[in-house]
Every structure is written in C-alpha cells, then in structure tokens.
Scaffold this motif. Structure first.
Motif, short mmCIF file in Angstrom:
data_model
loop_
_atom_site.label_atom_id
_atom_site.label_comp_id
_atom_site.label_asym_id
_atom_site.label_seq_id
_atom_site.Cartn_x
_atom_site.Cartn_y
_atom_site.Cartn_z
N PHE A 1 0.55 6.92 0.14
CA PHE A 1 -0.99 5.22 0.56
C PHE A 1 -1.89 5.22 -0.58
O PHE A 1 -2.18 5.89 -1.41
CB PHE A 1 -1.64 5.33 1.69
N ASN A 2 -1.38 3.90 -1.38
CA ASN A 2 -2.96 3.90 -2.47
C ASN A 2 -4.27 4.54 -1.56
O ASN A 2 -5.03 4.20 -2.14
CB ASN A 2 -2.77 2.05 -2.54
N ASP A 3 -4.59 3.95 -0.28
CA ASP A 3 -6.19 4.48 0.01
C ASP A 3 -6.03 5.40 0.73
O ASP A 3 -6.45 5.37 1.76
CB ASP A 3 -6.96 2.64 1.03
N ALA A 4 -5.08 6.09 0.29
CA ALA A 4 -4.86 7.22 1.05
C ALA A 4 -6.34 7.88 1.48
O ALA A 4 -7.00 8.85 2.69
CB ALA A 4 -3.92 8.64 0.79
N ALA A 5 -7.64 7.97 0.75
CA ALA A 5 -9.13 8.96 0.97
C ALA A 5 -9.61 8.26 1.26
O ALA A 5 -10.49 8.58 2.92
CB ALA A 5 -9.46 8.66 -0.70
N LYS A 6 -9.31 6.96 1.87
CA LYS A 6 -9.95 6.16 2.90
C LYS A 6 -8.66 6.53 4.63
O LYS A 6 -10.09 6.64 5.23
CB LYS A 6 -10.27 4.51 3.21
N LEU A 7 -7.78 6.38 4.02
CA LEU A 7 -6.70 6.58 5.75
C LEU A 7 -7.06 7.94 6.23
O LEU A 7 -7.11 8.25 7.23
CB LEU A 7 -5.41 6.89 5.18
N ARG A 8 -7.68 9.12 5.55
CA ARG A 8 -7.62 10.24 6.07
C ARG A 8 -9.46 10.89 6.17
O ARG A 8 -8.80 12.74 7.04
CB ARG A 8 -6.94 11.51 4.41
N ASN B 1 -1.38 13.86 0.54
CA ASN B 1 -2.01 14.22 0.11
C ASN B 1 -3.22 14.32 1.72
O ASN B 1 -4.14 12.93 1.51
CB ASN B 1 -2.40 13.15 -0.58
N GLY B 2 -2.69 14.85 2.58
CA GLY B 2 -3.87 14.83 3.97
C GLY B 2 -3.57 13.85 4.86
O GLY B 2 -3.63 13.99 5.83
N ILE B 3 -2.26 12.94 4.91
CA ILE B 3 -2.22 11.78 5.81
C ILE B 3 -0.44 11.84 6.50
O ILE B 3 0.66 12.61 5.51
CB ILE B 3 -1.81 10.62 4.92
N ALA B 4 -0.72 12.34 7.96
CA ALA B 4 0.90 12.85 8.39
C ALA B 4 1.86 12.14 8.99
O ALA B 4 1.23 10.83 9.29
CB ALA B 4 -0.18 13.44 10.00
N ARG C 1 15.16 11.01 9.27
CA ARG C 1 14.30 10.26 9.02
C ARG C 1 12.59 10.52 9.41
O ARG C 1 11.99 11.80 9.92
CB ARG C 1 14.38 9.41 10.64
N HIS C 2 11.41 9.63 8.55
CA HIS C 2 10.47 10.35 8.50
C HIS C 2 9.74 8.95 9.16
O HIS C 2 9.98 7.63 8.16
CB HIS C 2 9.94 10.20 6.59
N VAL C 3 8.78 9.06 9.96
CA VAL C 3 7.60 8.61 10.03
C VAL C 3 6.28 7.98 10.06
O VAL C 3 5.01 9.13 10.18
CB VAL C 3 7.49 7.63 11.87
N VAL C 4 5.37 7.39 9.39
CA VAL C 4 3.99 6.55 9.07
C VAL C 4 3.12 6.01 9.50
O VAL C 4 4.07 5.07 9.44
CB VAL C 4 3.86 7.84 7.07
N LYS C 5 2.49 6.02 9.04
CA LYS C 5 1.81 4.66 8.98
C LYS C 5 -0.10 4.65 8.19
O LYS C 5 -0.05 5.89 7.47
CB LYS C 5 0.89 4.72 10.00
N ASN D 1 1.08 -1.38 0.00
CA ASN D 1 -0.48 -0.62 0.27
C ASN D 1 0.70 1.38 0.11
O ASN D 1 0.53 2.80 -0.39
CB ASN D 1 -0.68 -0.05 1.33
N PHE D 2 2.31 1.23 -0.22
CA PHE D 2 2.79 2.49 0.81
C PHE D 2 3.78 2.66 -0.49
O PHE D 2 4.40 1.48 -1.36
CB PHE D 2 4.12 2.05 1.39
N SER D 3 4.20 4.42 -0.81
CA SER D 3 5.09 3.96 -1.99
C SER D 3 5.95 5.07 -1.08
O SER D 3 5.30 5.45 -0.74
CB SER D 3 4.88 4.95 -3.21
#
Length: 418
Positions: A377-384, A321-324, A340-344, A245-247
């Motif tokens: 993230f492929n599902d960014a719209a859902k995550l945010r 894209n709205g994901i922090a 370092r960049h940490v995301v989920k 899901n991650f790029s």
C-alpha cells in the motif's frame, strides 16, 4: 477407507517433500546453535500445519460439545454445523494450525520470513536506530520482532551467544536468554544485500500450547532462520501491478483479460495464464461490514464454500510492511489448487484469488504462494499506526483487558527498542 487415509497422508506430506535437513554450521571455536535439530527438514517452515495432540483433543472436545447442544433454528452457525458434519472439528484444527509470514519491502528492506505460530496482534514502532520501523507480532505465548538490528538490550540478560553459517546469510550471529521465558535473537545480512536485519523470537516453553509447543530456540533455529529469503527472486518471474493505493504481483506471462463490475459492488480484474486464472476483487468498506481480513472469517468462509474438510489446507496471517492480511493455501500436487489473500486499506477490501493446476502451469506451488503473499500500500506508514488485531469480538476484548497478554508483550517491545 484405508485407501483414502493413505491418499490424505500423501497429500499432507507433499507440503514438505523430502529435502535435506536443516544444516546450521558453527565456525570453529563457537558454541553450538541452541535448539538446532538436524532431523528437521530444511523446508519444514513451508508446512503451516503444525497440529499437536493438545489441538487435536481440543478439536474433538469442541465437536462433541456442538453435537450435545440443542438445535437452535435461528442460529446460522448451528444450522451449518448440522449440515456439515466434521466442520466444527475442521474449524478448530484450522484455527490452531496457522502460521505467520512477514515480508519487508520498504526502502532497502527486501526479505521474507515465517514462523509456525498464530498472530493475534501486530504493532509497528519506530526504531531508535533511525534505520526504519520494527515490526512485532504476538500469539498467546510467544512474540516475534523483525527489522533493523535491535538486540543490544539482550546483552544484559543473554546466557549465551555465538556465530553461525547458513546458506544465503552472512555475518550471522545469535543470543539466547533462557529462564522463565526463552528469548532468542539473530542478526544477519543476506548475501545479495548490504542491509543487516535483526529478528527476536521469544515466549514461554509450554507443551500444552495448542498453537506452538516447541521452545523458542527450536523454532528460531529450525523454522525461522531457514525461512529467511530475499524477495529479489520474485522479479525474475513476476511483475508488480498497481490499482490506486494497492499493489500486487502476477506472473510476467499473465494477461489482463477483463475489468468489470460485478453485482454493482465488486470491481474485478481478471488475468489468465496457462493453467491458471487470477481474480483481484476490490469492494468498498461500508458501514458495519464484517472484517474479512480477520483470519477466522477467512477460514470459516473457505471451509463453508470450498473445502472437503480433509485437504491439508494451510492458513496464515501475512504481514507486508506491518499491514496484515489472511492467506488460504489449498494445494493439491499436480491438481486443481487454490490460493486466496485478503487485505484492506482504509477504503477497500481486496481479495486476491488464484486457481491453478500445477501440472499445467510453468510455476511451482511455492512461486504461486510467494506471488500472492506480496502486496503493498502506498500509505502503509499511515495504515499501521494503530495496533492491528487478527481477532475480533469477545475474544479480542478478553485479550485486551487481560493483565498479561499485552503488558508482557509491550514490555519486551519497549526493552528491545533501546
């Protein structure tokens, strides 16, 4: 001691090498640009460390408070503070010295911008224009909104408006409302694009604010607008890698040298390039595991494990894209530096780490940082869909239940999305 102070001052100024000042040109017949200050460097936005006198005093007070408390042998933090003199002050200064970076790269969107403020909360709302979502972030006394043009509501309230010219932008304009709160809006089209964007930045003018004591028009004109840049340049020196899901981006010349599982729980991809080593680490979100993407967690982890407490490290909340996510940038010119960049997402934490020596690599500090900031993230719209908080625990609860923090912010989000 004097020699050490001189060295640290040199390192601190290295973030803003002496380049030309902000040059916002105003066409003939147009009013002056509110807040424009030609004494501010054009790349001042790159310096995340904007510690003011209030923040310094707060950090000193907190450090003295920690020293005055009785030793609590059962407290891990108390033990850490005793072992690392100066950590309490460094942590408080780091907390005040944060920036917000926003990247939009969905559909026809392709820009990056930043503001010298902390981000406590972020929200995504569908634009009524049908041109894509609007992304909003909020600090204690200011907010930022970016996305499709959305400044129509300000026509009723603005006390001034005009046009301006800035390198890389065309059809650029501004509006300003200034009373108890100052709200400034800018609209523009990047030179290499047909997509038009709108940015609103507003808040109270508060010289006692430890996070940002400049007025919104000063921040907009001298930090936000100069920071606007196209993301298309990344393609010239980096490539996009995909992991489920991650790029994320790595240098075009980087080689994937290993894929391994460490300690039975960390999936690790390791890349190498001249003068650099890149590790992308993925681990499952299980149970009540602490959210490592919350900015304070990342700051504490870094100060505890790596930092000498004096290197002018920068910290930022980065919104893709709205994901922090949270960013750490410890830069030593022509020396060993660390990013370092940490995301989920909803399944994994991702920790993207770069160790590099700028004297040995062909990439600049800014190019490394631009690469590590860009994730997706492929599902960014859902995550945010839900508000994203960059605070946790009691402080978050206090902000959520406060009569001003969220209502004031959400009223402006609603008004601007008309």
């Amino acid at each position: 001691m004097l020699r050490k102070s001189i060295i640290m001052m040199a390192l601190a100024t290295a973030f803003t090498i002496n380049v030309s000042a902000v040059q916002i040109e105003v066409p003939a017949g147009q009013p002056p640009m509110p807040g424009a200050d030609a004494s501010i460097l054009a790349n001042a936005y790159e310096n995340y460390r904007h510690i003011n006198a209030v923040a310094e005093q707060n950090a000193d007070d907190y450090s003295e408070f920690i020293k005055s408390q009785p030793v609590n042998p059962t407290s891990g933090m108390d033990k850490l503070y005793r072992e690392r003199p100066g950590l309490a002050k460094a942590l408080e200064l780091a907390n005040s010295s944060q920036s917000t970076v926003v990247l939009l790269h969905e559909g026809d969107k392709n820009i990056r911008l930043s503001m010298p403020n902390i981000s406590f909360r972020g929200d995504s709302v569908e634009s009524k224009s049908g041109e894509g979502p609007l992304f909003a972030v909020r600090s204690l006394s200011a907010f930022l909104m970016v996305g499709p043009p959305h400044g129509k509501a300000l026509n009723k309230y603005s006390e001034g408006e005009g046009k301006y010219n800035y390198p890389g932008l065309q059809n650029a304009s501004w509006k300003l409302m200034s009373n108890s709160a100052h709200i400034m809006y800018t609209e523009f089209t990047p030179n290499d694009s047909k997509t038009t964007y709108g940015i609103t930045y507003g808040g109270w003018v508060n010289t006692e604010d430890p996070y940002q004591d400049k007025s919104p028009e000063v921040v907009m004109s001298n930090y936000i607008i100069p920071s606007i840049e196209s993301l298309s340049g990344l393609d010239t020196y980096s490539r996009l890698e995909h992991w489920g899901n991650f790029s994320y981006r790595v240098p075009k010349t980087a080689k994937l040298v290993s894929e391994a599982v460490e300690n039975s729980q960390y999936d690790v991809r390791t890349y190498e390039d001249t003068g650099s080593k890149i590790r992308v680490v993925r681990t499952s979100i299980l149970g009540e595991k602490r959210d490592g993407t919350v900015i304070k967690s990342s700051i504490l982890s870094y100060l505890k494990k790596y930092n000498d407490l004096e290197t002018p490290t920068q910290y930022a909340v980065v919104w893709n894209n709205g994901i922090a996510g949270s960013l750490i940038d410890s830069y030593k010119p022509n020396g060993e530096s660390y990013l370092r960049h940490v995301v989920k997402d909803s399944v994994y934490f991702y920790s993207y780490r770069i160790n590099y020596d700028e004297s040995k690599t062909s990439y600049t500090h800014k190019q490394w940082r631009d690469m590590i900031e860009y994730v997706g993230f492929n599902d960014a719209a859902k995550l945010r869909k839900e508000p994203q908080w960059r605070e946790d625990g009691r402080y978050k609860e206090k902000l959520e239940s406060g009569p001003i923090f969220i209502p004031w912010y959400m009223e402006w989000v609603k008004l601007l999305n008309q």
